[in-house]
Design an enzyme around this catalytic site. Structure first.
Site, PDB file in Angstrom:
ATOM      1  N   ASP A 129       0.812  -1.227   0.000  1.00  0.00           N
ATOM      2  CA  ASP A 129       0.000   0.000   0.000  1.00  0.00           C
ATOM      3  C   ASP A 129       0.843   1.274   0.000  1.00  0.00           C
ATOM      4  O   ASP A 129       0.343   2.356   0.338  1.00  0.00           O
ATOM      5  CB  ASP A 129      -0.929  -0.011   1.217  1.00  0.00           C
ATOM      6  N   GLU A 139      -0.308   9.196   2.545  1.00  0.00           N
ATOM      7  CA  GLU A 139      -1.024  10.057   3.499  1.00  0.00           C
ATOM      8  C   GLU A 139      -1.254   9.376   4.844  1.00  0.00           C
ATOM      9  O   GLU A 139      -1.316  10.037   5.887  1.00  0.00           O
ATOM     10  CB  GLU A 139      -2.390  10.433   2.912  1.00  0.00           C
ATOM     11  N   ARG A 164      -9.455   1.906  11.674  1.00  0.00           N
ATOM     12  CA  ARG A 164      -7.992   2.035  11.686  1.00  0.00           C
ATOM     13  C   ARG A 164      -7.475   2.895  12.850  1.00  0.00           C
ATOM     14  O   ARG A 164      -6.304   2.788  13.226  1.00  0.00           O
ATOM     15  CB  ARG A 164      -7.510   2.664  10.372  1.00  0.00           C
ATOM     16  N   HIS A 175     -11.968   5.630   5.989  1.00  0.00           N
ATOM     17  CA  HIS A 175     -11.355   6.715   6.767  1.00  0.00           C
ATOM     18  C   HIS A 175     -12.262   7.938   6.819  1.00  0.00           C
ATOM     19  O   HIS A 175     -13.132   8.109   5.960  1.00  0.00           O
ATOM     20  CB  HIS A 175     -10.053   7.168   6.088  1.00  0.00           C
ATOM     21  N   CYS A 228      -5.011  10.383  -0.470  1.00  0.00           N
ATOM     22  CA  CYS A 228      -4.145   9.326   0.077  1.00  0.00           C
ATOM     23  C   CYS A 228      -2.777   9.294  -0.573  1.00  0.00           C
ATOM     24  O   CYS A 228      -1.832   8.773   0.015  1.00  0.00           O
ATOM     25  CB  CYS A 228      -4.756   7.949  -0.149  1.00  0.00           C
TER      26      CYS A 228
HETATM   27  C1  CIR Z   1      -5.547   0.461   2.926  1.00  0.00           C
HETATM   28  O1  CIR Z   1      -6.556  -0.220   3.124  1.00  0.00           O
HETATM   29  O2  CIR Z   1      -4.798   0.818   3.842  1.00  0.00           O
HETATM   30  C2  CIR Z   1      -5.211   0.833   1.504  1.00  0.00           C
HETATM   31  N1  CIR Z   1      -5.552  -0.245   0.629  1.00  0.00           N
HETATM   32  C3  CIR Z   1      -5.960   2.071   1.099  1.00  0.00           C
HETATM   33  C4  CIR Z   1      -5.586   3.257   1.930  1.00  0.00           C
HETATM   34  C5  CIR Z   1      -6.265   4.496   1.472  1.00  0.00           C
HETATM   35  N2  CIR Z   1      -5.825   5.599   2.216  1.00  0.00           N
HETATM   36  C6  CIR Z   1      -6.579   6.641   2.549  1.00  0.00           C
HETATM   37  O3  CIR Z   1      -7.773   6.646   2.311  1.00  0.00           O
HETATM   38  N3  CIR Z   1      -5.987   7.635   3.224  1.00  0.00           N
END
Ligand code: CIR
Length: 257
Positions: A63, A68, A133, A163, A250
């Site tokens: 990832d 971000e 998270r 998020h 992100c």
């Molecule tokens: C995750 O699940 O951590 C990644 N596949 C996607 C993260 C996306 N990040 C965000 O919205 N800040």
């Protein structure tokens, strides 16, 4: 003269197919196409006035492109997060090393978890999403870290999405773009709110560079709402990156040099 903001980005990992997924089904991701879209995203950031600095990424960090989540950069300090998904913690050392030259560093410590995607800073308010998270210890530590600099922390509940910034982001200091199904509008009283188009649930995520905006090309109806309210919006195709459950904010950390 004010110097151009830095946009810190990170390459798409060759292992992106193994990314974390929470609300989306796993579908094939074309790494080359995702990388090309990411390069175009960086080009648009440059057009908007950023100096882009891209970090490399290994196959131990699927990832990586979603940089971000790994830090929250304020004018006064850079806070290294402790990502809620264990698979993402290998991303932290490289980001810490890069930020070290710009800001004093602070960090979220166990047992707290916090993803940068849950932190929305508008003026001196720091909204933190209580999500899958980010836990309550993460909210508490964040409050302790930002309070000395005069920021007020406001915890916000999020539901149905990954998020806080999947649900709400800032188009300006006064205006928020929001999906009211995922974040409660009452938590943001005092702002002008623009709702996403009901058919564009994922459209509440927008990148702001000074007074200009970068937005996904996947949400033309919501984009029209923004333009009708006077916002100038540059659209990028991030369809391949979206398959990994990421949106436009992100993919960068943007901060004053
Ligand atoms: C995750 O699940 O951590 C990644 N596949 C996607 C993260 C996306 N990040 C965000 O919205 N800040």
């Amino acid at each position: 003269m004010v110097s151009e903001p830095i946009a810190l980005t990170r390459a798409v990992s060759p292992a992106i197919a193994g990314c974390e997924l929470t609300h989306l089904p796993r579908v094939a991701i074309d790494v080359r196409k995702a990388s090309a879209q990411h390069a175009e995203y960086e080009r648009v950031l440059q057009d908007l006035g950023c100096k882009v600095r891209r970090l490399t990424a290994g196959s131990d960090m699927p990832d990586s492109v979603f940089i971000e989540d790994i830090a929250v950069v304020l004018d006064e300090v850079a806070i290294l997060t402790r990502p809620g998904a264990e698979s993402r913690r290998a991303e932290s050392p490289g980001v810490a090393e890069a930020l070290h030259s710009y800001r004093p560093l602070a960090g979220i410590e166990p047992p707290a978890t916090l993803d940068g995607g849950d932190v929305l800073v508008v003026g001196r308010s720091v909204y933190v999403g209580c999500s899958g998270r980010t836990n309550s210890a993460g909210v508490h530590q964040m409050r302790q870290l930002v309070a000395p600099f005069g920021y007020a922390l406001r915890p916000v509940s999020v539901r149905g999405c990954l998020h806080l910034k999947s649900a709400v982001t800032a188009a300006s200091d006064e205006t928020l773009l929001i999906n009211p199904a995922w974040a409660r509008t009452e938590e943001f009283s005092g702002f002008d709110l623009i709702d996403v188009d009901p058919e564009e649930a994922h459209g509440a995520n927008i990148v702001r560079v000074m007074n200009r905006l970068l937005y996904s090309a996947a949400f033309p109806r919501t984009r029209e709402r923004l333009e009708r309210r006077g916002f100038e919006v540059a659209a990028v195709d991030v369809s391949e990156i979206a398959k990994a459950e990421g949106a436009v904010t992100c993919c960068s950390l943007i901060f004053k040099a």
